[in-house]
Structures are given as C-alpha cells and as structure tokens.
Scaffold this motif. Structure first.
Motif, PDB file in Angstrom:
ATOM      1  N   PRO A   1     -23.794  41.432 -97.540  1.00 44.88           N
ATOM      2  CA  PRO A   1     -24.341  42.154 -98.693  1.00 44.88           C
ATOM      3  C   PRO A   1     -23.267  43.018 -99.357  1.00 44.88           C
ATOM      4  O   PRO A   1     -22.232  43.317 -98.757  1.00 44.88           O
ATOM      5  CB  PRO A   1     -25.439  43.033 -98.071  1.00 44.88           C
ATOM      6  N   PRO A   2     -23.498  43.458-100.605  1.00 46.48           N
ATOM      7  CA  PRO A   2     -22.566  44.370-101.284  1.00 46.48           C
ATOM      8  C   PRO A   2     -22.432  45.686-100.518  1.00 46.48           C
ATOM      9  O   PRO A   2     -23.371  46.137 -99.849  1.00 46.48           O
ATOM     10  CB  PRO A   2     -23.216  44.593-102.650  1.00 46.48           C
ATOM     11  N   ASN A   3     -21.251  46.288-100.615  1.00 46.22           N
ATOM     12  CA  ASN A   3     -20.972  47.605-100.015  1.00 46.22           C
ATOM     13  C   ASN A   3     -21.117  47.651 -98.494  1.00 46.22           C
ATOM     14  O   ASN A   3     -21.330  48.705 -97.919  1.00 46.22           O
ATOM     15  CB  ASN A   3     -21.879  48.694-100.629  1.00 46.22           C
ATOM     16  N   SER A   4     -20.997  46.490 -97.851  1.00 44.10           N
ATOM     17  CA  SER A   4     -21.084  46.474 -96.387  1.00 44.10           C
ATOM     18  C   SER A   4     -19.730  46.745 -95.742  1.00 44.10           C
ATOM     19  O   SER A   4     -19.657  47.041 -94.548  1.00 44.10           O
ATOM     20  CB  SER A   4     -21.640  45.133 -95.899  1.00 44.10           C
ATOM     21  N   GLY A   5     -18.653  46.623 -96.533  1.00 44.08           N
ATOM     22  CA  GLY A   5     -17.317  46.903 -96.015  1.00 44.08           C
ATOM     23  C   GLY A   5     -16.389  45.709 -95.967  1.00 44.08           C
ATOM     24  O   GLY A   5     -15.318  45.769 -95.357  1.00 44.08           O
ATOM     25  N   LYS A   6     -16.751  44.605 -96.629  1.00 44.24           N
ATOM     26  CA  LYS A   6     -15.929  43.391 -96.596  1.00 44.24           C
ATOM     27  C   LYS A   6     -14.534  43.649 -97.164  1.00 44.24           C
ATOM     28  O   LYS A   6     -13.523  43.268 -96.570  1.00 44.24           O
ATOM     29  CB  LYS A   6     -16.614  42.267 -97.396  1.00 44.24           C
ATOM     30  N   SER A   7     -14.487  44.272 -98.345  1.00 49.80           N
ATOM     31  CA  SER A   7     -13.197  44.488 -99.011  1.00 49.80           C
ATOM     32  C   SER A   7     -12.322  45.448 -98.218  1.00 49.80           C
ATOM     33  O   SER A   7     -11.105  45.247 -98.108  1.00 49.80           O
ATOM     34  CB  SER A   7     -13.428  45.023-100.425  1.00 49.80           C
ATOM     35  N   SER A   8     -12.920  46.479 -97.631  1.00 57.12           N
ATOM     36  CA  SER A   8     -12.153  47.411 -96.801  1.00 57.12           C
ATOM     37  C   SER A   8     -11.595  46.707 -95.575  1.00 57.12           C
ATOM     38  O   SER A   8     -10.449  46.935 -95.169  1.00 57.12           O
ATOM     39  CB  SER A   8     -13.043  48.582 -96.361  1.00 57.12           C
ATOM     40  N   LEU A   9     -12.410  45.836 -94.992  1.00 51.72           N
ATOM     41  CA  LEU A   9     -11.958  45.081 -93.825  1.00 51.72           C
ATOM     42  C   LEU A   9     -10.822  44.135 -94.197  1.00 51.72           C
ATOM     43  O   LEU A   9      -9.860  43.978 -93.439  1.00 51.72           O
ATOM     44  CB  LEU A   9     -13.132  44.299 -93.224  1.00 51.72           C
ATOM     45  N   MET A  10     -10.931  43.518 -95.365  1.00 48.14           N
ATOM     46  CA  MET A  10      -9.866  42.639 -95.867  1.00 48.14           C
ATOM     47  C   MET A  10      -8.546  43.409 -95.932  1.00 48.14           C
ATOM     48  O   MET A  10      -7.494  42.927 -95.485  1.00 48.14           O
ATOM     49  CB  MET A  10     -10.251  42.123 -97.261  1.00 48.14           C
ATOM     50  N   ASN A  11      -8.580  44.617 -96.466  1.00 49.71           N
ATOM     51  CA  ASN A  11      -7.364  45.425 -96.603  1.00 49.71           C
ATOM     52  C   ASN A  11      -6.788  45.812 -95.245  1.00 49.71           C
ATOM     53  O   ASN A  11      -5.566  45.844 -95.056  1.00 49.71           O
ATOM     54  CB  ASN A  11      -7.656  46.681 -97.426  1.00 49.71           C
ATOM     55  N   ILE A  12      -7.676  46.080 -94.269  1.00 49.75           N
ATOM     56  CA  ILE A  12      -7.210  46.481 -92.935  1.00 49.75           C
ATOM     57  C   ILE A  12      -6.574  45.307 -92.198  1.00 49.75           C
ATOM     58  O   ILE A  12      -5.486  45.421 -91.625  1.00 49.75           O
ATOM     59  CB  ILE A  12      -8.384  47.063 -92.110  1.00 49.75           C
ATOM     60  N   ILE A  13      -7.241  44.143 -92.217  1.00 47.80           N
ATOM     61  CA  ILE A  13      -6.724  42.978 -91.486  1.00 47.80           C
ATOM     62  C   ILE A  13      -5.387  42.526 -92.054  1.00 47.80           C
ATOM     63  O   ILE A  13      -4.457  42.189 -91.315  1.00 47.80           O
ATOM     64  CB  ILE A  13      -7.743  41.814 -91.514  1.00 47.80           C
TER      65      ILE A  13
ATOM     66  N   ASN B   1      -3.411  44.410 -93.904  1.00 49.26           N
ATOM     67  CA  ASN B   1      -2.522  45.558 -94.048  1.00 49.26           C
ATOM     68  C   ASN B   1      -1.982  45.674 -95.475  1.00 49.26           C
ATOM     69  O   ASN B   1      -0.830  46.034 -95.702  1.00 49.26           O
ATOM     70  CB  ASN B   1      -1.360  45.468 -93.049  1.00 49.26           C
ATOM     71  N   LYS B   2      -2.844  45.321 -96.446  1.00 47.10           N
ATOM     72  CA  LYS B   2      -2.475  45.402 -97.861  1.00 47.10           C
ATOM     73  C   LYS B   2      -3.674  45.887 -98.662  1.00 47.10           C
ATOM     74  O   LYS B   2      -4.822  45.669 -98.261  1.00 47.10           O
ATOM     75  CB  LYS B   2      -2.029  44.036 -98.394  1.00 47.10           C
ATOM     76  N   ASN B   3      -3.412  46.516 -99.794  1.00 46.33           N
ATOM     77  CA  ASN B   3      -4.500  46.915-100.700  1.00 46.33           C
ATOM     78  C   ASN B   3      -4.757  45.778-101.683  1.00 46.33           C
ATOM     79  O   ASN B   3      -4.309  45.788-102.827  1.00 46.33           O
ATOM     80  CB  ASN B   3      -4.132  48.197-101.445  1.00 46.33           C
ATOM     81  N   ILE B   4      -5.501  44.798-101.198  1.00 49.76           N
ATOM     82  CA  ILE B   4      -5.765  43.602-102.003  1.00 49.76           C
ATOM     83  C   ILE B   4      -7.078  43.746-102.757  1.00 49.76           C
ATOM     84  O   ILE B   4      -7.164  43.490-103.952  1.00 49.76           O
ATOM     85  CB  ILE B   4      -5.810  42.346-101.106  1.00 49.76           C
TER      86      ILE B   4
ATOM     87  N   ARG C   1      -7.906  36.050-101.689  1.00 47.90           N
ATOM     88  CA  ARG C   1      -7.335  35.411-100.499  1.00 47.90           C
ATOM     89  C   ARG C   1      -6.019  36.078-100.125  1.00 47.90           C
ATOM     90  O   ARG C   1      -5.279  36.539-100.990  1.00 47.90           O
ATOM     91  CB  ARG C   1      -7.044  33.927-100.738  1.00 47.90           C
ATOM     92  N   GLU C   2      -5.732  36.051 -98.855  1.00 46.55           N
ATOM     93  CA  GLU C   2      -4.424  36.509 -98.394  1.00 46.55           C
ATOM     94  C   GLU C   2      -4.078  35.754 -97.113  1.00 46.55           C
ATOM     95  O   GLU C   2      -4.915  35.581 -96.219  1.00 46.55           O
ATOM     96  CB  GLU C   2      -4.426  38.010 -98.122  1.00 46.55           C
ATOM     97  N   ASN C   3      -2.844  35.273 -97.045  1.00 48.98           N
ATOM     98  CA  ASN C   3      -2.373  34.547 -95.864  1.00 48.98           C
ATOM     99  C   ASN C   3      -1.546  35.477 -94.985  1.00 48.98           C
ATOM    100  O   ASN C   3      -0.633  36.158 -95.469  1.00 48.98           O
ATOM    101  CB  ASN C   3      -1.530  33.336 -96.273  1.00 48.98           C
TER     102      ASN C   3
ATOM    103  N   PRO D   1      -0.904  30.725 -88.721  1.00 52.67           N
ATOM    104  CA  PRO D   1      -1.285  31.114 -90.078  1.00 52.67           C
ATOM    105  C   PRO D   1      -2.797  31.316 -90.205  1.00 52.67           C
ATOM    106  O   PRO D   1      -3.576  30.470 -89.764  1.00 52.67           O
ATOM    107  CB  PRO D   1      -0.815  29.930 -90.945  1.00 52.67           C
ATOM    108  N   ILE D   2      -3.182  32.433 -90.779  1.00 55.28           N
ATOM    109  CA  ILE D   2      -4.594  32.767 -90.979  1.00 55.28           C
ATOM    110  C   ILE D   2      -4.817  33.052 -92.460  1.00 55.28           C
ATOM    111  O   ILE D   2      -4.065  33.813 -93.070  1.00 55.28           O
ATOM    112  CB  ILE D   2      -5.016  34.030 -90.188  1.00 55.28           C
ATOM    113  N   GLU D   3      -5.830  32.436 -93.043  1.00 60.58           N
ATOM    114  CA  GLU D   3      -6.213  32.751 -94.422  1.00 60.58           C
ATOM    115  C   GLU D   3      -7.472  33.609 -94.374  1.00 60.58           C
ATOM    116  O   GLU D   3      -8.514  33.167 -93.887  1.00 60.58           O
ATOM    117  CB  GLU D   3      -6.473  31.487 -95.236  1.00 60.58           C
ATOM    118  N   ILE D   4      -7.368  34.851 -94.865  1.00 59.72           N
ATOM    119  CA  ILE D   4      -8.516  35.748 -94.936  1.00 59.72           C
ATOM    120  C   ILE D   4      -9.069  35.693 -96.356  1.00 59.72           C
ATOM    121  O   ILE D   4      -8.327  35.826 -97.331  1.00 59.72           O
ATOM    122  CB  ILE D   4      -8.116  37.202 -94.590  1.00 59.72           C
ATOM    123  N   VAL D   5     -10.377  35.492 -96.481  1.00 62.37           N
ATOM    124  CA  VAL D   5     -11.004  35.341 -97.797  1.00 62.37           C
ATOM    125  C   VAL D   5     -12.091  36.404 -97.967  1.00 62.37           C
ATOM    126  O   VAL D   5     -12.982  36.522 -97.127  1.00 62.37           O
ATOM    127  CB  VAL D   5     -11.628  33.932 -97.960  1.00 62.37           C
ATOM    128  N   ASP D   6     -11.980  37.189 -99.044  1.00 62.55           N
ATOM    129  CA  ASP D   6     -13.001  38.184 -99.391  1.00 62.55           C
ATOM    130  C   ASP D   6     -13.885  37.596-100.487  1.00 62.55           C
ATOM    131  O   ASP D   6     -13.379  37.007-101.453  1.00 62.55           O
ATOM    132  CB  ASP D   6     -12.325  39.477 -99.873  1.00 62.55           C
TER     133      ASP D   6
END
Length: 454
Positions: free
Chosen positions: A225-237, A239-242, A257-259, A266-271
C-alpha cells in the motif's frame, strides 16, 4: 559443413591498441602459414617459440608462436597462435597477408567455438558457457559459467537421459521379444520410473532457473500500500536517495530500479507504485505497471505497516495478489514497529516469511539483509550452480508438460507402445539442449552472438 573446408583466422584480442595482440588460425592450412609468416618448415608443437614475423620479405615484429596439432586442440583442428605487439596496423598487416594464402579466410563470429562443437570437443551448452565467461558481470556469474563449461549441466542431463534410455530399452525389449514378464508388474515398475523422471526433471529445472538468476541477476520487487515504506526501504537497501519520500499517498507513480551487488551477486531492486483503489489516471497507470513488474520478479517484498489488521493483510494477499503468487516467493515486511512497540523478528505467517522492522529507526534492517544473503543469495548461489539460458527453460518446460501428459496417458491406458514414442520425442528434445540433435538455424543463431575470435 562446406565452410569447414577453409582455414579460418581472426584477431583473438579486443580491437584497438594494446601491448599484446593475438592472432588465431585454425584449419589444415596452418603449415602454410608457418612457411609464409615464420619462414620455417616445422615448429615443435605445444612449445612457446620466440620467432620473427615476416611481411613479404621484411621482419615486421618478433613474438611468441604456439602450435596445437589436431585432434588435441580447442577446435579439434590444427591451431596456430601468433602473439605479437598490439599495434592495430601490425595486426592488420599480418592478417591481410595470411588471408592471401589460398584456402584461408576471416572467421565468422563464434566460428572457433562452433568448430569445437562440430568436432565434438565440447557440447552446445559448454560452447555457450564460453560466451557467458566473457560477459560475466559478477564473481558468482563467472564461477557459474565455468561450471557450465566444465559440464555440470551436461552431467545432470546425461543422468536424466540415461534413465530415459534404460526405460526405452526395457520397453523395446518387451515389445520385440516374448519376455516372460508379468505385464502388471512391468507396468507398475514403469510408473515408478516415470515418477522418478519427473522428480529429477523438477530438480534440473530449479538449477536452470537459479542459473538464469545468477547470469541476469536476482530481481526483488517492493510492493504494498502507499506510505508503507517501500521507497524508504529502496533507499536503505541501495544506499542511495533514489526514491522520493513524502507523506502524500501515491508519490511513487512509476517504476524505479537500481542494480546492486550483495556477496558478488547482482541484485535488481524495484520500487513500485502503492497498491490501492484510486481515481487518479496517472496513479492507475503506475499501479498497472506494478502488477506487470510482479510477473517478472524472482522475489516479492510486500511492505505493510505493522499495525495493519490481519483481515486487511489477507485481503491484499488473497484478493489483489493471489494470481501473481503461484510461482513467485513473497516475504512480508511489517514496517513501523516503532509505532506498535513490537520487537524486530522473523516469523512465519500464512506460509509466508514475515520480518518485523522499523525503517525509520533502522531496527530489524540487519535481519532483512541477513535474510537476503542467507535465504535468497545463498539458495541461488552454490558451488555446483551453472549459468543457464532461456532456451534451456523452454526445452525443459516442454519436456515436463510432455512427460506429465505421457504419465497420465500411461496410467489410464497402460499402452507401452504410445509411451515408447513419447519417450523418443522427449529424448529428441533433450538432445537439442546439448546439440546432439540441433537444427542448423539454431546453431547459426547461437554462434552468431559470439565475438569474432571465439
């Protein structure tokens, strides 16, 4: 094959200037090259010679020469390697001079590996491994490609194939000769073997799927759901402000996306856009993209607030995500334990791993990262793993469906004649993976993707 009448030549080192340049020649005109370029009648095989290279009547360089006589060479043909200085002009002069010798031409892309395959020095999967080694983008991918080249996959297929061959021999013997065997017992044994085949095939498919992940990377998609913390988690995993972070629902509307690399994998993280009911047309498009992204993922991280009710969580899982969870593992991340006063922990609920954490206070993040390393990366990256290709998956899926159908038909009819033909077709498809039975079009497609000189 007509073109194998020719001796082939190519530069084996990358284009451009370098300290060393290597020219590779394969075929029955190698002796002519030795006479023309080295002005010698013979050189000792498998020995490094330091010799002058001639262009017409002039010495234009000195370098190392290696001769590998057939059949004990990579291609199974006579191979000559000239190692000189890496001047582009020098290499071009030598190559252009050598192709004036009748019967010698420039190699096609991948032709050295193709000749090794055609001369039965390697099978098709091992030939493809050479390309994978060259293009490996991580340590794990490199070691897995080496495993493929060393025949790890071929050995699995051979063991599987031997079971089919033994079963076919039993059936043909039963059909051809008047064997004094109880038919019911014979059919019962066949059913056991078919079950064993299916179990072995499932294990091979898992290896191949893991091989694709190592070669192309493991894709983890963050949903929820929105505002659950996905984008914050993306930035933490990463280590970038994406991802942009706000308290406004629906901030993320496109796929981000960020690799990254974790333990050399290699890991692709997708927000993705938050899943919710909305009338905003742009947000609706983002949510539609989210569902498409789910179908392409290897793992799903469902991020929810820790305070979510069990009823609402089950609605998300069983109603909105049900059709996407058939083959894709999902991990539930209960975020914001700082608001519920729960402790970081890993549990198992509704057959899904659940991790409680607080992205805001960084509590439980180490649990999550260790889970990724130990349960995702380690599972997909063991010492016997090999790289794989989509064509392996396609062939194995075809064999699986055909084997299921054959098993059902045999249980229903006990017709060993029909089963015999089914097993023959399965064997034919299996042989297409390693190249025992392969169309010319497939070979052309595979080797055309190689670089020249391999």
């Amino acid at each position: 094959m007509e073109k194998n009448k020719y001796t082939i030549i190519a530069r084996a080192t990358p284009l451009g200037q370098g300290s060393i340049g290597i020219i590779r020649i394969s075929g029955n005109k190698v002796l002519n090259v030795i006479k023309n370029i080295l002005r010698l009648n013979y050189i000792k095989p498998r020995y490094a010679h330091y010799l002058p290279f001639f262009y017409k009547n002039k010495i234009i360089d000195k370098g190392i020469v290696l001769l590998f006589p057939k059949p004990d060479s990579f291609t199974g043909e006579d191979i000559l390697e000239l190692q000189c200085h890496g001047s582009t002009i020098l290499l071009d002069l030598l190559i252009n001079n050598i192709i004036t010798i009748p019967g010698i031409r420039i190699a096609y892309p991948g032709e050295f590996s193709e000749r090794a395959f055609l001369n039965k020095k390697i099978d098709l999967t091992q030939a493809e491994a050479i390309s994978d080694i060259i293009s490996a983008n991580s340590k794990a991918a490199l070691f897995s490609a080496v495993n493929l080249m060393n025949g790890k996959f071929s050995l699995l297929l051979k063991k599987f194939s031997n079971i089919i061959i033994d079963l076919r021999v039993q059936i043909e013997s039963f059909l051809e000769f008047d064997l004094k065997i109880n038919f019911d017992i014979f059919c019962s044994n066949i059913k056991k073997i078919l079950k064993k085949l299916l179990n072995n095939l499932i294990n091979i498919q898992e290896y191949v799927n893991n091989g694709i992940r190592i070669k192309e990377g493991i894709k983890i998609t963050l949903i929820g759901p929105p505002n659950s913390g996905k984008s914050s988690l993306m930035n933490i995993i990463t280590n970038k402000n994406i991802s942009i972070i706000t308290n406004i629902p629906g901030t993320t509307r496109d796929i981000l996306r960020e690799n990254i690399y974790i333990n050399s994998v290699p890991i692709e993280i997708v927000d993705t856009a938050g899943i919710r009911n909305t009338n905003n047309e742009i947000e609706i498009l983002g949510i539609q993209k989210t569902f498409k992204e789910i179908t392409r993922s290897h793992y799903l991280f469902l991020v929810v607030e820790d305070k979510i009710s069990e009823n609402n969580l089950l609605k998300i899982i069983k109603i909105k995500l049900k059709k996407f969870l058939k083959n894709t593992p999902m991990i539930i991340l209960r975020n914001k334990i700082d608001m519920t006063n729960n402790i970081p922990e890993i549990t198992n609920n509704y057959n899904y791993v659940t991790i409680r954490l607080s992205i805001k206070n960084m509590k439980g993040i180490s649990l999550l990262m260790n889970f990724i390393k130990q349960k995702i990366i380690f599972t997909n990256n063991n010492e016997d793993q090999f790289t794989a290709r989509e064509r392996y998956i396609d062939s194995l899926n075809y064999i699986y469906k055909f084997l299921i159908k054959s098993q059902k038909n045999f249980i229903k009819t006990n017709s060993i004649e029909l089963l015999s033909e089914d097993l023959r077709l399965i064997q034919k498809e299996l042989d297409s993976i390693t190249g025992k039975f392969t169309s010319k079009d497939l070979l052309k497609n595979i080797f055309s993707q190689f670089c020249i000189g391999k």
